[in-house]
Design a protein around this motif. Structure first.
Motif, PDB file in Angstrom:
ATOM      1  N   ASP A  11       0.728  -1.072  -0.069  1.00  0.00           N
ATOM      2  CA  ASP A  11       0.070  -0.105   0.102  1.00  0.00           C
ATOM      3  C   ASP A  11       0.904   1.152  -0.023  1.00  0.00           C
ATOM      4  O   ASP A  11       2.061   1.380   0.290  1.00  0.00           O
ATOM      5  CB  ASP A  11      -1.138  -0.233   1.152  1.00  0.00           C
ATOM      6  CG  ASP A  11      -2.077   0.975   1.087  1.00  0.00           C
ATOM      7  OD1 ASP A  11      -2.385   1.384   0.024  1.00  0.00           O
ATOM      8  OD2 ASP A  11      -2.682   1.192   2.008  1.00  0.00           O
ATOM      9  N   GLY A  64      -6.267   7.304   0.856  1.00  0.00           N
ATOM     10  CA  GLY A  64      -5.337   6.265   0.765  1.00  0.00           C
ATOM     11  C   GLY A  64      -5.782   4.786   0.157  1.00  0.00           C
ATOM     12  O   GLY A  64      -6.743   4.931  -0.583  1.00  0.00           O
ATOM     13  N   GLY A  65      -4.871   4.053  -0.103  1.00  0.00           N
ATOM     14  CA  GLY A  65      -5.106   2.739  -0.720  1.00  0.00           C
ATOM     15  C   GLY A  65      -5.333   2.796  -2.014  1.00  0.00           C
ATOM     16  O   GLY A  65      -4.955   3.712  -2.723  1.00  0.00           O
ATOM     17  N   ILE A 275       1.179   2.359   9.958  1.00  0.00           N
ATOM     18  CA  ILE A 275       0.555   3.598   9.753  1.00  0.00           C
ATOM     19  C   ILE A 275       1.418   4.345   8.767  1.00  0.00           C
ATOM     20  O   ILE A 275       0.868   5.561   8.394  1.00  0.00           O
ATOM     21  CB  ILE A 275       0.404   4.306  11.157  1.00  0.00           C
ATOM     22  CG1 ILE A 275       1.698   4.225  12.000  1.00  0.00           C
ATOM     23  CG2 ILE A 275      -0.707   3.512  12.002  1.00  0.00           C
ATOM     24  CD1 ILE A 275       1.588   5.061  13.024  1.00  0.00           C
ATOM     25  N   ARG A 277       2.307   3.535   5.912  1.00  0.00           N
ATOM     26  CA  ARG A 277       1.645   3.384   4.527  1.00  0.00           C
ATOM     27  C   ARG A 277       0.355   3.629   3.842  1.00  0.00           C
ATOM     28  O   ARG A 277      -0.226   3.087   2.959  1.00  0.00           O
ATOM     29  CB  ARG A 277       2.406   2.210   4.084  1.00  0.00           C
ATOM     30  CG  ARG A 277       2.240   0.983   4.707  1.00  0.00           C
ATOM     31  CD  ARG A 277       2.560  -0.376   3.866  1.00  0.00           C
ATOM     32  NE  ARG A 277       3.931  -0.588   3.583  1.00  0.00           N
ATOM     33  CZ  ARG A 277       4.344  -0.629   2.318  1.00  0.00           C
ATOM     34  NH1 ARG A 277       3.875  -0.018   1.343  1.00  0.00           N
ATOM     35  NH2 ARG A 277       5.903  -0.634   2.374  1.00  0.00           N
ATOM     36  N   GLY A 278      -0.434   3.982   5.017  1.00  0.00           N
ATOM     37  CA  GLY A 278      -1.789   4.239   4.881  1.00  0.00           C
ATOM     38  C   GLY A 278      -2.433   5.661   4.782  1.00  0.00           C
ATOM     39  O   GLY A 278      -1.545   6.433   5.209  1.00  0.00           O
ATOM     40  N   GLY A 279      -3.532   5.719   4.495  1.00  0.00           N
ATOM     41  CA  GLY A 279      -4.324   7.179   4.712  1.00  0.00           C
ATOM     42  C   GLY A 279      -3.892   8.068   3.734  1.00  0.00           C
ATOM     43  O   GLY A 279      -3.288   7.780   2.743  1.00  0.00           O
TER      44      GLY A 279
ATOM     45  N   ARG C 153      -5.772   5.655   8.975  1.00  0.00           N
ATOM     46  CA  ARG C 153      -4.789   5.236   7.929  1.00  0.00           C
ATOM     47  C   ARG C 153      -4.695   3.567   7.788  1.00  0.00           C
ATOM     48  O   ARG C 153      -4.537   3.479   6.661  1.00  0.00           O
ATOM     49  CB  ARG C 153      -3.298   5.670   8.563  1.00  0.00           C
ATOM     50  CG  ARG C 153      -3.335   7.378   8.666  1.00  0.00           C
ATOM     51  CD  ARG C 153      -1.769   7.629   8.401  1.00  0.00           C
ATOM     52  NE  ARG C 153      -1.600   9.162   8.487  1.00  0.00           N
ATOM     53  CZ  ARG C 153      -1.834   9.719   6.987  1.00  0.00           C
ATOM     54  NH1 ARG C 153      -1.684   9.127   6.239  1.00  0.00           N
ATOM     55  NH2 ARG C 153      -1.661  11.151   7.117  1.00  0.00           N
ATOM     56  N   SER C 160      -7.027  -2.317   0.864  1.00  0.00           N
ATOM     57  CA  SER C 160      -6.306  -2.280  -0.162  1.00  0.00           C
ATOM     58  C   SER C 160      -5.696  -3.847  -0.440  1.00  0.00           C
ATOM     59  O   SER C 160      -5.686  -4.397  -1.654  1.00  0.00           O
ATOM     60  CB  SER C 160      -5.249  -1.285  -0.524  1.00  0.00           C
ATOM     61  OG  SER C 160      -5.630  -0.164  -0.664  1.00  0.00           O
TER      62      SER C 160
END
Lengths: 344, 344, 344, 344
Positions: A11, A64-65, A275, A277-279, C153, C160
């Protein structure tokens, strides 16, 4: 003209921004049609696809994603992989592919074009910023911001309790996140995979910081290693997950214990993990991802396949996919030396 | 060796990060001593100075503003300005100066070195990102992040009430903040000073957005102008304040009224103002400001005066101060064209 | 009148806001003088103290941590503890004490007043929100905000990659942070120490979430336990650190492994750790901490010792210290039942 | 059982969280069906409605705005309003209504139930926090956080340039946002509509702040007024927009000019405007909005119509709608007095 789009690998904030820009420009400027493939290369391999039009990409810029899902499927490791992709593209009427991903995803695109003539354009993506041929990849700035905010928060606890706080950030092979967030967060020690660390030196920095009546923050990339022999980490056996993320590696925890043992100072670890790699992407990452998307369509339009869009300074350029995936971009020695004066 | 440091011009996140890096590197690597001049060029002019050592710069990295204060004093407009500076530097034993500032502050540094042999190194600073010879200036990324967050928030209100929301951001002569934050925030119209806007076209975008059942966000730089004649804004007489910030210029408010009058759609304005230039710097800006500071000391060490540190790609280079302040870096036409497909 | 101030126990955003309010009101309204004791009860015990006046508290409102330092020293476990405190207070001319802390720190204050007549007023502090007699403690809202942002996040990564993401938050004995952040973050399962969880039920929620084509987020308090026997965690032997924070407890990691084993779905853990208790306080916590500080001075002024300030609705009231520290405020069964409809 | 849901009045973070909780609980616990009415009371009036089921509310918890749209339509001001609502409810098979809104929206609900027997339950909403009978309304905490972050940023600019910065926040009749954000942001003056301000006193605080070598922040609610005669603001004629938001009122700008004129200190204004009411809700607001939604369904289930859910301490209670809308909850004099010691 019908263009297929897919997102592969781990991600990374900004994937949706690329998809949106690709579709907006393709439809509005060139009347292209779009097919979104599901879950990376698994989509073209199995024919799993969804239609992509302007309503489908409304509102996804800040999210994100990836609306297309992701996987680490490698068609070259599947029986008849290339033939099946070719058939699915033909069945769906897809004339060209835009592949958004890291080293592995783009490596597949490079081979499909070079060895099999399947027209691919690449968009580089990795929060680790370790792809050669581009100054930055989107996702990196977001990860650095998140890590920096965490370091900011940890400073006060370190000071209030006169403790060592070790922060483990992502980066198995490249220390870019550690370097940038450590610099931005005012860390007192930054340890990266490119440079084996000497535990005595680390403890020296820690001790000198305490002597000045301040408490140290140590930022360590998950792939950093001590000079004296490889670290055998307790979870090493767990290996990589199906997206190539290393499991809780333990270098942070190991380091905190060693520092505490050697300096006598209470030490704690925070492992930032997923956390990072997201959002929602940062403004920089939305800007970069959007420009990458716009330029990927331009490459398709001009029939420049086998290439990847890349950032050079403030310009978007195109580079051969093969070159981009040939080697990892790690932190050069002089860049690390540049900031060592800030340690301790 | 004793080095003087000063910060001039408008507020900008990252000033303290430069000061800290300069002092940390100068003291630790070269045993330099430092004098902090108060309030920009007023400091050398009047002798107002404070000692700067490592304890003095502890903890200032994440803080907005400048511990040295700022002003827009120009010694070339003061009687005997250069002589007084020379005397004060001599009295304080200052051998070289690091001037952190924008076009005006650095222009003074350029003349002091070229015409009077006073050894100066420049560090570029402007949230507007309009300084030539550097890819980016620190402060800009923070401003773009703040504006983008504001646009994110305004989207929901626009949608819930089917209104036009006009966001006025900083940028009197250059539209970088508007361009980047508008792109990152998914604005439907972006208006910049470099390109006069056609109100009919703007209303066309607004209307087409509503036809698609969405509500538009219009991002406008404070210096943007319509094609047909200059805007005479109600506060124009107020002119510039002593830091060169324009007072509430009114283009945003004027635009909202005109859009409402012509399209019949309820329109509102938000003027972001000073929140764009205060507070903690983003990770990118702390990283850039810190590197600028480290490299400014290197320039002093090597006796390379009359130069400014600058970012090119991911490298810090040195360029002549005169070149850097010779012209404004505005948004090129093709960069604006690149994103127009996202309007409407 | 000279008032002593101390902060004890783990780090908590808002401590500095209390100190500032206490000093501002005490000096400006009542011309009190202040002594800041270092490191919790260690200060009165050893006489380690700093002067506290208005310049000393300038700018500390938004800063995490505590300018006075903290510890978990308990004078009742030290030889001659009470006598030494009495002597130090006398030597420094301190007439009354304001103790800011959690159960332990306030428990000491309660005994000092009740058994030894040393005039103490308490200000409740715990990010866990588990102190009886007050609706909320400051620090809690900040911790919940940080955990909620992390959950936000993680949602995109879960979606994904169609993975289970387990988030371990603070809360050894009380599940308030898990409950509030899980609710605010839209978690699909929330597990708290007050209610043993059934792993089959948890896996049922996880599976049903995947059936609806969504990926689940599981929020688990560090003290949560399964119904069938106590968890023997790998680090349990490590016990508590000197501030009573549990070391990486492992319930999150254990849970991810069990869920993966039972459901066949890839599962990952994030342990938020100390970032929940550092950094700048939220607006709510600054407001609450400031009001607590103002009212603590009012209690001193009125000679109401042996009491603690507390929030009831929107009012600040005073309650006996003994009552406040008598029992832990845990999540009532009906409050947990209220939100179970949102699981799965 | 089929339940109608509508959202009325100005934008407010948390509306979507209420809608989601209502639908999740209604469907899962009671097998209710739901009709979402478009644009406040305009929906029931015109029959504009959309189906609401669990997929329709997925992912909306963290999003600002309202998926149902909003308006300020008042059916009692429309010809045959009540009859048309009754007919539309019957035609759509709607048995009960949940109205989410402020004073006006809930006032309609109260009359519909009391005078016409149409079964309504209310959920209070206003970022201004001025609804009687509930400790807090959702949206308020988010607005206070946004305003506080802005004040944090402005502090550094005020200090660096030794200027007065005036921040105008929302609040025409009630000063809650000004009070809480001013307190949390460490403002040096807070002006609210409930208490006419004396410009001499304001200038006194400003001057005393400068004397201590600090620069002041003045937070002023848009409805604040000086003691000597009403302010005739330049945009006053513009009046209210169709959502009841006042247009740029100008008290902030007026105040900055007056302070500058009287004290000779450069003064600037920031008008936060609509960014206070959009975007993702804070954790507190999501928690409150979700609990309000769950309890509104419980009220419907128990047939308790003509009531509104409300927060009392940490409990959700029900109060008569009529009582809740009878009077405005303003800042009590003693609450304002409480914090005046922090001015100057």
């Amino acid at each position: 003209m019908r263009v297929g789009v897919l997102t592969g690998g781990g991600d990374c904030p900004g994937l949706n921004a690329v998809i949106r820009a690709v579709v907006r420009k393709g439809v509005q400027d060139h009347q292209y049609e779009f097919t979104g493939f599901r879950d990376g290369w698994r989509g073209p391999l199995t024919g799993a696809a969804v239609p992509l039009d302007i309503p489908a990409v409304r509102g996804i810029l800040p999210r994100g994603g990836t609306v297309l899902g992701s996987s680490r499927t490698n068609p070259f490791k599947e029986r008849d992989g290339v033939r099946r992709i070719r058939e699915n593209l033909a069945a769906l009427g897809v004339d060209a592919l835009i592949a958004i991903g890291g080293e592995d995803t783009l490596g597949v695109a490079a081979r499909l074009w070079e060895q099999h003539g399947i027209p691919c354009v690449g968009v580089p993506k990795t929060i680790d910023n370790d792809l050669a041929a581009t100054d930055y990849t989107f996702g990196f700035d977001t990860a650095v911001n998140i890590a920096t905010e965490a370091i900011d928060r940890l400073h006060t606890t370190a000071e209030s309790h006169m403790r060592v706080l070790v922060v483990e950030v992502m980066g198995r092979h490249a220390g870019w996140i550690a370097l940038h967030s450590g610099l931005a967060g005012g860390a007192n020690v930054i340890l990266i995979p490119e440079r084996r660390f000497d535990l005595d030196e680390v403890c020296g920095w820690v001790t000198s910081r305490f002597r000045a009546s301040y408490a140290p923050i140590v930022v360590v990339a998950e792939g950093a290693m001590p000079v004296d022999g490889d670290l055998v980490l307790k979870d090493a056996s767990a290996g990589l997950d199906s997206f190539g993320h290393v499991r809780l590696s333990g270098v942070g925890e190991w380091l905190a214990k060693e520092i505490e043992r050697r300096t006598g100072k209470e030490s704690r670890t925070t492992v930032l993990g997923h956390i990072q790699r997201g959002g929602t992407p940062s403004a920089f990452d939305r800007w970069l991802a959007t420009r990458f998307g716009l330029h990927a369509i331009a490459a398709v339009r001009e029939g420049e396949f086998g290439r990847m869009v890349a950032l050079r300074g403030t310009e978007i350029v195109r580079v051969p996919l093969a070159e981009a995936t040939a080697c990892l971009k790690t932190v050069p020695a002089e860049r690390y030396e540049e900031v060592r004066v800030l340690f301790g």
